[in-house]
Design a protein around this motif. Structure first.
Motif, short mmCIF file in Angstrom:
data_model
loop_
_atom_site.label_atom_id
_atom_site.label_comp_id
_atom_site.label_asym_id
_atom_site.label_seq_id
_atom_site.Cartn_x
_atom_site.Cartn_y
_atom_site.Cartn_z
N ARG A 1 0.83 -1.21 0.00
CA ARG A 1 0.00 0.00 0.00
C ARG A 1 0.86 1.26 0.00
N CYS B 1 8.65 4.84 3.31
CA CYS B 1 7.88 3.66 3.72
C CYS B 1 8.49 3.03 4.97
N ARG C 1 5.30 -9.12 -2.93
CA ARG C 1 5.13 -9.15 -4.39
C ARG C 1 5.26 -10.58 -4.93
N LYS D 1 4.10 1.72 -0.81
CA LYS D 1 4.99 1.88 -1.96
C LYS D 1 4.23 2.00 -3.27
N ASP D 2 3.30 1.08 -3.51
CA ASP D 2 2.67 1.00 -4.83
C ASP D 2 1.41 1.84 -4.97
N ILE D 3 0.70 2.08 -3.89
CA ILE D 3 -0.52 2.89 -3.98
C ILE D 3 -0.25 4.33 -3.57
N ASP D 4 0.39 4.53 -2.41
CA ASP D 4 0.69 5.89 -1.96
C ASP D 4 1.88 6.50 -2.68
N GLY D 5 2.72 5.68 -3.31
CA GLY D 5 3.85 6.17 -4.10
C GLY D 5 4.99 6.75 -3.28
#
Length: 146
Positions: A43, A55, A74, A45-49
């Motif tokens: 969440r 993180c 992953r 790393k990949d969604i909130d960027g």
């Protein structure tokens, strides 16, 4: 002897915790267990960027530990998607900063570790616990099932 696992801070708990490929029955399918902190890493790393360092800071762990967690997450998700396995989100070594609970019997104040501690005091086992902010339930996920 390996070092003990450091507890990771988690801010998000999903409403849905089990995912099954369409057309497959739960009793006839293998599953992959995705830990709560692995979902949190995905969440952040990949969604909130956020960057890896941001993180890691949010989860109160080192960057290397964060990288290990997200790599594991992953891989598990990729296996589930490519091999048609169910994803079960539960378990792990985590705590949350959202809420501290207080035992109204022994006075112990503690951070909840999601399901385990929101129903009973880890010190004395009493179920007479409340959010330390003075409210019986301060968040939707603190709410007891009655």
């Amino acid at each position: 002897m390996p070092r003990p696992i450091k507890v990771r801070k988690v801010e998000f708990f999903p409403k849905s915790t089990y995912f099954i490929p369409l057309g497959k029955q739960k009793c006839k399918i293998d599953e992959v267990n995705l830990k709560v902190e692995e979902l949190e890493a995905i969440r952040l790393k990949d969604i909130d960027g956020l960057s890896q360092e941001e993180c890691a800071q949010k989860m109160a762990i080192s960057r290397q530990t964060f990288q290990n967690i997200i790599d594991s997450a992953r891989k598990k998700i990729a296996i589930a998607l490519t091999e048609g396995k169910a994803i079960n989100i539960n378990g792990g070594n985590y705590t949350t900063k959202h809420c501290k609970f207080k035992c109204l019997d022994c006075g112990n104040v503690y951070e909840i570790k999601y399901e385990q501690d929101r129903r009973s005091c880890p010190e004395c086992g009493s179920s007479n616990v409340a959010c330390d902010k003075g409210r019986k339930f301060c968040h939707r996920w603190c709410k007891k099932s009655e």
